[in-house]
Design an enzyme around this catalytic site. Sequence first.
Site, PDB file in Angstrom:
ATOM      1  N   HIS A 232      33.587  38.591  44.787  1.00  0.00           N
ATOM      2  CA  HIS A 232      32.642  38.784  45.891  1.00  0.00           C
ATOM      3  C   HIS A 232      31.358  38.016  45.591  1.00  0.00           C
ATOM      4  CE1 HIS A 232      34.724  42.997  45.816  1.00  0.00           C
ATOM      5  NE2 HIS A 232      35.505  42.101  46.381  1.00  0.00           N
TER       6      HIS A 232
ATOM      7  N   GLU B 228      43.308  46.125  45.400  1.00  0.00           N
ATOM      8  CA  GLU B 228      43.605  44.814  45.999  1.00  0.00           C
ATOM      9  C   GLU B 228      44.571  43.977  45.152  1.00  0.00           C
ATOM     10  OE1 GLU B 228      40.454  43.193  48.837  1.00  0.00           O
ATOM     11  OE2 GLU B 228      39.362  43.500  46.949  1.00  0.00           O
TER      12      GLU B 228
HETATM   13 MN    MN Z   1      37.511  42.519  47.106  1.00  0.00          MN
END
Ligand code: MN
Length: 237
Positions: free
Chosen positions: A98, A77
Amino acid sequence: MSELATVIDDLAVANRILFHQGVVDGFGHISARHPERADRFLLARNMAPGQVTRADIQEYELDGTPVDPAGPKPYLERFIHGELFRARPDVMAVVHSHSPSVVVFSTVPSQPLRAICHMSGFIGENTPVFEIRDTAGSATDLLIRTPELGVALADSLGERPVVLMRGHGSTVVGESIRQAVFRAVYTEVNAKLQADALRLGSPVYLTAEEGAAITVTNNGQLDRAWNLWRELAEAAA
Ligand code: MN
């Protein structure tokens, strides 16, 4: 120490702080814009943030290409970081995580994340939520795997400090590594407080003006939190 060496040192520390403050676990990452080349950024190799040291920090182009093609495996990412640095010249550091209380608010459109306490006044009102289905359909793995998805995320963020990512997490930006770390920690704190308050009734949130005023105050106090969190992270290492 050169400016670059200082940024690399702070970035490694920031990784460990975010782990010890419960913002990241085995996943998540923080980047910094290269201090001498605004068209590059610095980010750890693909590894758990709580284990990052200076030697793990790599250099990337804004499109996510590693400057060293023979370097170690990058994060999937990394496009989050490059495209936000491209879209926001004011941004010097990006945290993607997260953290669990924040994920909750990415999933309930009728309850946007809002500033509920003074330490998180920077959040303001009605935090945007990035819906990956709008860009890539309903069968993705939710990850920001391409520059195109990074651009779409940057569009959702706009000029704000925080964007939630539906069913996934959040991305927080700052004018410095210390500010981004502070914001990431207090975004999670705010989400937990807001969920607690919503169980009791209808919360009174900060006004936009209160949020702006306390942000000015808190920006003058970033080192106080950083110095404590750094000591705690180093003591635990
Ligand atoms: Mn992520």
